[in-house]
Scaffold this motif. Structure first.
Motif, PDB file in Angstrom:
ATOM      1  N   UNK A  82       0.811  -1.225   0.000  1.00 39.98           N
ATOM      2  CA  UNK A  82       0.000   0.000   0.000  1.00 39.98           C
ATOM      3  C   UNK A  82       0.844   1.275   0.000  1.00 39.98           C
ATOM      4  N   UNK A  83       2.155   1.154  -0.167  1.00 36.86           N
ATOM      5  CA  UNK A  83       3.016   2.333  -0.193  1.00 36.86           C
ATOM      6  C   UNK A  83       2.748   3.139  -1.464  1.00 36.86           C
ATOM      7  N   UNK A  84       2.675   4.462  -1.327  1.00 38.03           N
ATOM      8  CA  UNK A  84       2.402   5.343  -2.457  1.00 38.03           C
ATOM      9  C   UNK A  84       3.689   6.019  -2.935  1.00 38.03           C
ATOM     10  N   UNK A  85       3.752   6.429  -4.199  1.00 33.15           N
ATOM     11  CA  UNK A  85       4.937   7.145  -4.679  1.00 33.15           C
ATOM     12  C   UNK A  85       5.264   8.387  -3.848  1.00 33.15           C
ATOM     13  N   UNK A  89       8.878  10.086  -2.427  1.00 33.48           N
ATOM     14  CA  UNK A  89       9.465  11.334  -2.919  1.00 33.48           C
ATOM     15  C   UNK A  89       9.114  12.550  -2.085  1.00 33.48           C
ATOM     16  N   UNK A  90       7.964  12.532  -1.423  1.00 38.76           N
ATOM     17  CA  UNK A  90       7.501  13.692  -0.682  1.00 38.76           C
ATOM     18  C   UNK A  90       6.207  14.219  -1.277  1.00 38.76           C
ATOM     19  N   UNK A  91       5.624  15.182  -0.602  1.00 42.00           N
ATOM     20  CA  UNK A  91       4.314  15.680  -1.021  1.00 42.00           C
ATOM     21  C   UNK A  91       4.194  17.165  -0.691  1.00 42.00           C
ATOM     22  N   UNK A 104       7.004  18.930   1.556  1.00 44.04           N
ATOM     23  CA  UNK A 104       7.598  18.146   2.640  1.00 44.04           C
ATOM     24  C   UNK A 104       8.352  16.975   2.030  1.00 44.04           C
ATOM     25  N   UNK A 105       9.669  17.035   2.064  1.00 43.61           N
ATOM     26  CA  UNK A 105      10.464  15.998   1.382  1.00 43.61           C
ATOM     27  C   UNK A 105      10.257  14.625   1.989  1.00 43.61           C
ATOM     28  N   UNK A 138      14.364  14.824  -7.968  1.00 39.62           N
ATOM     29  CA  UNK A 138      12.972  14.407  -7.837  1.00 39.62           C
ATOM     30  C   UNK A 138      12.094  15.522  -8.383  1.00 39.62           C
ATOM     31  N   UNK A 139      11.103  15.149  -9.196  1.00 40.43           N
ATOM     32  CA  UNK A 139      10.150  16.124  -9.720  1.00 40.43           C
ATOM     33  C   UNK A 139       8.794  15.891  -9.081  1.00 40.43           C
ATOM     34  N   UNK A 140       8.301  16.898  -8.356  1.00 38.43           N
ATOM     35  CA  UNK A 140       6.995  16.840  -7.713  1.00 38.43           C
ATOM     36  C   UNK A 140       6.249  18.113  -8.060  1.00 38.43           C
ATOM     37  N   UNK A 141       5.014  17.967  -8.531  1.00 34.65           N
ATOM     38  CA  UNK A 141       4.180  19.119  -8.920  1.00 34.65           C
ATOM     39  C   UNK A 141       4.880  20.012  -9.931  1.00 34.65           C
ATOM     40  N   UNK A 142       5.613  19.375 -10.856  1.00 27.29           N
ATOM     41  CA  UNK A 142       6.260  20.124 -11.922  1.00 27.29           C
ATOM     42  C   UNK A 142       7.559  20.809 -11.544  1.00 27.29           C
TER      43      UNK A 142
END
Length: 331
Positions: A82-85, A89-91, A104-105, A138-142
Motif C-alpha cells: 500500500x506504499x504510495x509514490x 518522494x515527498x508531497x 515536505x520531502x 525528484x520532480x513533484x508538482x512540476x
C-alpha cells in the motif's frame, strides 16, 4: 577532458576509509567478505546497490550497518503493497494559514536511502525511485529538486518467486550498479553470530567512521583512477561476450560497461592502486552484470543461473598480458 590524477595520500585515504567501514560491518556480520567487498566498491563508485536473497540472511542488517558507519543522512523506506509514490518522494501540503503549498520531502532526500523489501511494493511505487536513482533529482508538482550529494540507494529484496513480491522492471534493475546475494553463513560464522546477538544488538556497537564529505572526497578520488586501454578493451570484450553467448537471451547493456569500469576503479582504490587491473574487472563482473542479463530458455532448462553463465564468459575471454602501468599524465 582532463582527469585529476589521485595522489598517494588520496589513495591512502580511500583505502583507510574502506578498511574502517569494513571493520564496522564485521562487528555485525562475519563471513561475508565478497559481499562486503562488492558493497564497498559500489559505495565508493557512488552506485546503487541491490541486496537480494531469502529472508533472514542479513540483507537489512548489512544495509543499516553501512548507514550507521557513515556519518551521513539516512532515509529508510519499508516497502509495502500500500506504499504510495508520494511516500517515497515527498508531497506538497497546503498551509491554510499562509495560503500556500509547502513541500515536505520524503525519505529519498538523504545521502543513503535504505529501500527495504523493494519488490513488495507495486510497480508504480517502485518507479518512484527511478528518476532519483538515475538523475539524482525528484520532480513533484512540476518542480525538480536536487537530491543531496553523495546519493546512494541500498535496496533489499526477496527472490522474485517468493509470495507477495513484484519483479522489478528491467529499467529499474539496470539502475543498480551491483546486485549481491548475501548467502548463508558458514557453521563457524553462524555460531559466532549466536554469540554476538545473544541478548545484545550488535548494531548498537556500530559508530560512524567517515562523514558525507569524506565519502564525497573518496568518490572524487575513485573517478581519477586510471584504466589502461588494454584493460578497457578486456572489460568491453567481457561485456560483448554476454551478448554473443547462446545461454543468454539478453546480454549486458553499454551502461553496464560504464558501471563495471566505475566499480573496478573503486576496487583498485580500495587496494591503494591508481590503476585498474583485469583482476578488478573479474572480481566485480558477476555482481555488476548478472542482474542485467536474461538467461535463454536453453539455459533455464539446464538450471543454469545468470551468475554461472557470466563466470563461464569470464573464463573464456582472454586476459591482456601483464605489463607496467602506463604513465598517468593524460588529457
Amino acid at each position: 577532458m582532463t582527469t585529476t590524477v589521485p595522489s598517494a595520500q588520496q589513495l591512502a585515504d580511500v583505502a583507510r576509509l574502506a578498511q574502517e567501514v569494513r571493520a564496522q560491518l564485521d562487528t555485525v556480520l562475519s563471513g561475508l567478505d565478497d559481499a562486503v567487498d562488492a558493497t564497498l566498491a559500489t559505495v565508493l563508485a557512488e552506485g546503487h546497490l541491490l541486496l537480494e536473497d531469502v529472508p533472514g540472511v542479513g540483507k537489512t542488517t548489512l544495509a543499516r550497518a553501512l548507514g550507521r558507519a557513515l556519518d551521513a543522512s539516512v532515509g529508510r523506506i519499508q516497502f509495502t503493497p500500500d506504499l504510495l509514490p508520494s511516500d517515497v518522494t515527498g508531497v506538497s501540503v497546503f498551509r491554510s494559514d499562509e495560503h500556500r503549498f509547502e513541500f515536505r520531502p520524503g525519505p529519498v532526500f538523504a545521502n543513503i536511502v535504505v529501500a527495504d523489501e523493494i519488490n513488495r511494493a507495486s510497480p508504480k511505487t517502485q518507479a518512484a525511485l527511478l528518476e532519483s536513482m538515475q538523475e539524482r533529482s525528484v520532480t513533484v508538482d512540476g518542480e525538480t529538486r536536487a537530491l543531496p550529494a553523495p546519493f546512494l540507494v541500498i535496496a533489499t529484496q526477496n527472490p522474485i518467486d517468493m509470495e507477495g513480491t513484484y519483479p522489478l522492471p528491467e529499467a529499474q534493475r539496470d539502475r543498480f550498479m551491483t546486485r549481491i546475494a548475501v548467502g548463508y553463513p558458514t557453521s563457524a560464522d553462524e555460531v559466532a553470530m549466536l554469540d554476538a546477538h545473544d541478548g545484545h544488538d550488535p548494531l548498537a556497537d556500530v559508530h560512524p567512521v567517515a562523514t558525507a564529505a569524506d565519502l564525497e572526497r573518496a568518490i572524487a578520488t575513485v573517478r581519477g583512477i586510471y584504466g589502461a586501454p588494454a584493460v578497457k578493451q578486456y572489460l568491453v570484450d567481457v561485456v560483448r561476450a554476454t551478448r554473443a553467448t547462446a545461454e543468454l537471451r539478453l546480454g549486458a547493456s553499454p551502461r553496464s560497461s560504464l558501471q563495471l569500469l566505475a566499480a573496478a576503479k573503486a576496487r583498485a582504490a580500495m587496494h591503494g592502486r591508481d590503476h585498474v587491473l583485469p583482476d578488478d574487472v573479474k572480481a566485480l563482473a558477476v555482481p555488476v552484470l548478472a542482474h542485467r542479463v536474461i538467461p535463454s530458455a536453453q539455459a533455464r532448462g539446464a538450471n543454469r543461473t545468470a551468475e554461472a553463465v557470466i563466470e563461464d564468459v569470464i573464463a573464456q575471454v582472454a586476459v591482456p598480458a601483464a605489463r607496467s602501468p602506463e604513465p598517468l599524465a593524460r588529457g
